[in-house]
Design a protein around this motif. Sequence first.
Motif, short mmCIF file in Angstrom:
data_model
loop_
_atom_site.label_atom_id
_atom_site.label_comp_id
_atom_site.label_asym_id
_atom_site.label_seq_id
_atom_site.Cartn_x
_atom_site.Cartn_y
_atom_site.Cartn_z
N LEU A 1 17.85 -20.20 -50.37
CA LEU A 1 18.09 -18.76 -50.47
C LEU A 1 17.12 -17.97 -49.59
N ALA A 2 15.87 -18.41 -49.53
CA ALA A 2 14.88 -17.69 -48.72
C ALA A 2 15.30 -17.67 -47.25
N GLU A 3 15.77 -18.81 -46.77
CA GLU A 3 16.22 -18.89 -45.38
C GLU A 3 17.44 -17.99 -45.18
N TYR A 4 18.31 -17.97 -46.16
CA TYR A 4 19.50 -17.12 -46.11
C TYR A 4 19.10 -15.64 -46.06
N LEU A 5 18.19 -15.26 -46.94
CA LEU A 5 17.79 -13.85 -47.02
C LEU A 5 17.02 -13.41 -45.78
N ASP A 6 16.34 -14.35 -45.11
CA ASP A 6 15.64 -14.02 -43.86
C ASP A 6 16.59 -13.46 -42.81
N LYS A 7 17.86 -13.81 -42.91
CA LYS A 7 18.85 -13.35 -41.93
C LYS A 7 19.07 -11.84 -42.00
N PHE A 8 18.61 -11.21 -43.07
CA PHE A 8 18.75 -9.76 -43.17
C PHE A 8 17.66 -9.02 -42.41
N ASN A 9 16.60 -9.71 -41.99
CA ASN A 9 15.48 -9.04 -41.32
C ASN A 9 15.92 -8.40 -40.00
N PHE A 10 16.63 -9.13 -39.18
CA PHE A 10 17.05 -8.59 -37.89
C PHE A 10 18.00 -7.40 -38.06
N PRO A 11 19.07 -7.52 -38.87
CA PRO A 11 19.92 -6.35 -39.08
C PRO A 11 19.14 -5.13 -39.59
N LEU A 12 18.23 -5.37 -40.51
CA LEU A 12 17.48 -4.24 -41.06
C LEU A 12 16.60 -3.57 -40.01
N GLU A 13 16.09 -4.36 -39.05
CA GLU A 13 15.32 -3.76 -37.95
C GLU A 13 16.17 -2.76 -37.18
N LEU A 14 17.46 -3.08 -37.05
CA LEU A 14 18.37 -2.23 -36.27
C LEU A 14 18.85 -1.02 -37.05
N MET A 15 18.59 -1.00 -38.34
CA MET A 15 19.16 0.02 -39.23
C MET A 15 18.10 1.00 -39.73
N GLN A 16 17.16 1.34 -38.85
CA GLN A 16 16.07 2.23 -39.27
C GLN A 16 16.18 3.64 -38.70
N SER A 17 17.26 3.95 -38.03
CA SER A 17 17.45 5.33 -37.55
C SER A 17 18.79 5.85 -38.06
N ALA A 18 18.87 7.16 -38.19
CA ALA A 18 20.12 7.79 -38.63
C ALA A 18 21.23 7.50 -37.63
N GLU A 19 20.89 7.56 -36.35
CA GLU A 19 21.89 7.33 -35.30
C GLU A 19 22.49 5.93 -35.43
N ASN A 20 21.64 4.93 -35.64
CA ASN A 20 22.14 3.55 -35.74
C ASN A 20 22.92 3.33 -37.04
N LEU A 21 22.43 3.88 -38.15
CA LEU A 21 23.16 3.74 -39.42
C LEU A 21 24.55 4.37 -39.31
N HIS A 22 24.59 5.52 -38.69
CA HIS A 22 25.86 6.23 -38.48
C HIS A 22 26.81 5.35 -37.65
N LEU A 23 26.34 4.87 -36.52
CA LEU A 23 27.15 4.05 -35.62
C LEU A 23 27.64 2.78 -36.32
N LEU A 24 26.72 2.08 -36.97
CA LEU A 24 27.06 0.80 -37.60
C LEU A 24 28.07 0.98 -38.72
N THR A 25 27.92 2.04 -39.50
CA THR A 25 28.87 2.30 -40.59
C THR A 25 30.25 2.61 -40.04
N CYS A 26 30.31 3.51 -39.07
CA CYS A 26 31.61 3.90 -38.50
C CYS A 26 32.27 2.69 -37.82
#
Length: 130
Positions: A59-84
């Motif tokens: 599970l730890a290895e699995y959950l580590d895969k969220f680190n990279f996406p979360l790095e990309l999801m730290q601005s309003a602009e990126n959250l907006h784009l990714l959601t849409c």
Amino acid sequence: MISAIIEDLKMQNLIDLHLHLDGSLPVLSVKKILAKEGKTMSDQELKERLSVGEDCQNLAEYLDKFNFPLELMQSAENLHLLTCDLLKDLRSQGLVYAEIRFAPQQHTKTLTQAEAVQAVIAGLEDFYAW
Ligand SMILES: [Zn+2]
């Protein structure tokens, strides 16, 4: 063959009752964000960064895969784009209903939780206007 299956799926009214925004980033959107930041990654590297391999050990290895996406999801602009973009992808795959969840507290390097929620809602509104 695969395109025929995808066409068949588009004809159905599919639903997804449990989808994690940070675990479902569209690859093309990730490429857009990386390009905006002057970065590039090969398709193979993106696949490795955004998905779990068959050799995932725990599970730890699995959950580590969220680190990279979360790095990309730290601005309003990126959250907006990714959601849409995610919503557009889901719609193109035949989904008519999706329950998408995310944890606003995971997006607070530069945003407040309220700003993270507002950015995702703005992405949703852009999708509805699309
Ligand atoms: Zn879950």
